[in-house]
Design a protein around this motif. Sequence first.
Motif, PDB file in Angstrom:
ATOM      1  N   ALA A 162       0.831  -1.209   0.000  1.00  0.00           N
ATOM      2  CA  ALA A 162       0.000   0.000   0.000  1.00  0.00           C
ATOM      3  C   ALA A 162       0.866   1.260   0.000  1.00  0.00           C
ATOM      4  CB  ALA A 162      -0.937   0.006   1.209  1.00  0.00           C
ATOM      5  N   VAL A 163       1.923   1.251   0.788  1.00  0.00           N
ATOM      6  CA  VAL A 163       2.828   2.407   0.825  1.00  0.00           C
ATOM      7  C   VAL A 163       3.514   2.578  -0.521  1.00  0.00           C
ATOM      8  CG1 VAL A 163       4.972   3.277   1.865  1.00  0.00           C
ATOM      9  CG2 VAL A 163       3.162   2.352   3.322  1.00  0.00           C
ATOM     10  N   THR A 209       1.085   4.082  -3.033  1.00  0.00           N
ATOM     11  CA  THR A 209       0.918   5.518  -2.798  1.00  0.00           C
ATOM     12  C   THR A 209       2.110   6.293  -3.356  1.00  0.00           C
ATOM     13  OG1 THR A 209      -0.414   5.108  -0.832  1.00  0.00           O
ATOM     14  CG2 THR A 209       0.612   7.284  -1.014  1.00  0.00           C
ATOM     15  N   ALA A 210       3.304   5.776  -3.138  1.00  0.00           N
ATOM     16  CA  ALA A 210       4.505   6.438  -3.657  1.00  0.00           C
ATOM     17  C   ALA A 210       4.501   6.475  -5.179  1.00  0.00           C
ATOM     18  CB  ALA A 210       5.756   5.736  -3.142  1.00  0.00           C
ATOM     19  N   SER A 221       1.873   6.451  -7.108  1.00  0.00           N
ATOM     20  CA  SER A 221       0.849   7.417  -7.517  1.00  0.00           C
ATOM     21  C   SER A 221       1.396   8.831  -7.456  1.00  0.00           C
ATOM     22  CB  SER A 221      -0.389   7.298  -6.628  1.00  0.00           C
ATOM     23  OG  SER A 221      -1.037   6.073  -6.846  1.00  0.00           O
ATOM     24  N   GLU A 222       2.154   9.117  -6.409  1.00  0.00           N
ATOM     25  CA  GLU A 222       2.769  10.441  -6.275  1.00  0.00           C
ATOM     26  C   GLU A 222       3.793  10.665  -7.384  1.00  0.00           C
ATOM     27  OE1 GLU A 222       3.728  14.243  -4.660  1.00  0.00           O
ATOM     28  OE2 GLU A 222       1.968  12.966  -4.664  1.00  0.00           O
ATOM     29  N   ARG A 281       1.940  11.627 -10.408  1.00  0.00           N
ATOM     30  CA  ARG A 281       1.438  12.986 -10.297  1.00  0.00           C
ATOM     31  C   ARG A 281       2.541  14.000 -10.596  1.00  0.00           C
ATOM     32  NH1 ARG A 281       1.816  17.201  -7.568  1.00  0.00           N
ATOM     33  NH2 ARG A 281       3.174  16.336  -5.972  1.00  0.00           N
TER      34      ARG A 281
END
Length: 79
Positions: free
Chosen positions: A60-61, A64-65, A67-68, A71
């Motif tokens: 999960a971490v 998230t990384a 996805s960032e 972005r």
Amino acid sequence: MQLVIGGELVDGRGAEADPVLNPASEEVLAEIPSATVEDVVAAVDAARAAGPGWGSATPAVRATARSEERRVGKECRSR
């Protein structure tokens, strides 16, 4: 244009830019800054420092990384 080193947008030290080509058409999609030796050393140092934390991160971490990272990539392309 900027480089992403250590998760941060930083000004590259290089004075030149390199084209990013579409491999199918050879169309120039973007121009990215040429990295200097110092830029590469900084990126490698940041990657080495992040290695232990990344290796022990949960899926999960990591998601998230990533996805960032996407972005920030989109933000860079829109400039």
